[in-house]
Design a protein around this motif. Sequence first.
Motif: not given
Length: 96
Positions: A10-16
């Motif tokens: 999962w990314p640290r920023q954004g919705s994924g």
Amino acid sequence: DQDSAAQIVWPRQGSGRMELAKWLTSPQNPLTARVFVNRIWRWHFGEGIVESTENFGVLGSPPTQPKLLDWLAMHFIESGWSTKALHRMILRSSTY
């Protein structure tokens, strides 16, 4: 490797959403393709390769032809997830 297919980074920023989409359509995670192929098969033949089309989990039915299901799923992925190519292959088969 089954463990790597089950993990999403999962990314640290954004919705994924992009990461989820890539995971769902990854060749290392063929479940999505198997479910889709099984539903198309059921559409044409009246019953799926996995009888419980709504449940591929532990409580669902095992596939009657697991090698066929896997082969169709891999062909579907390799064709670029082309529904048209999948229908064409099934409809032109001697089984149909």
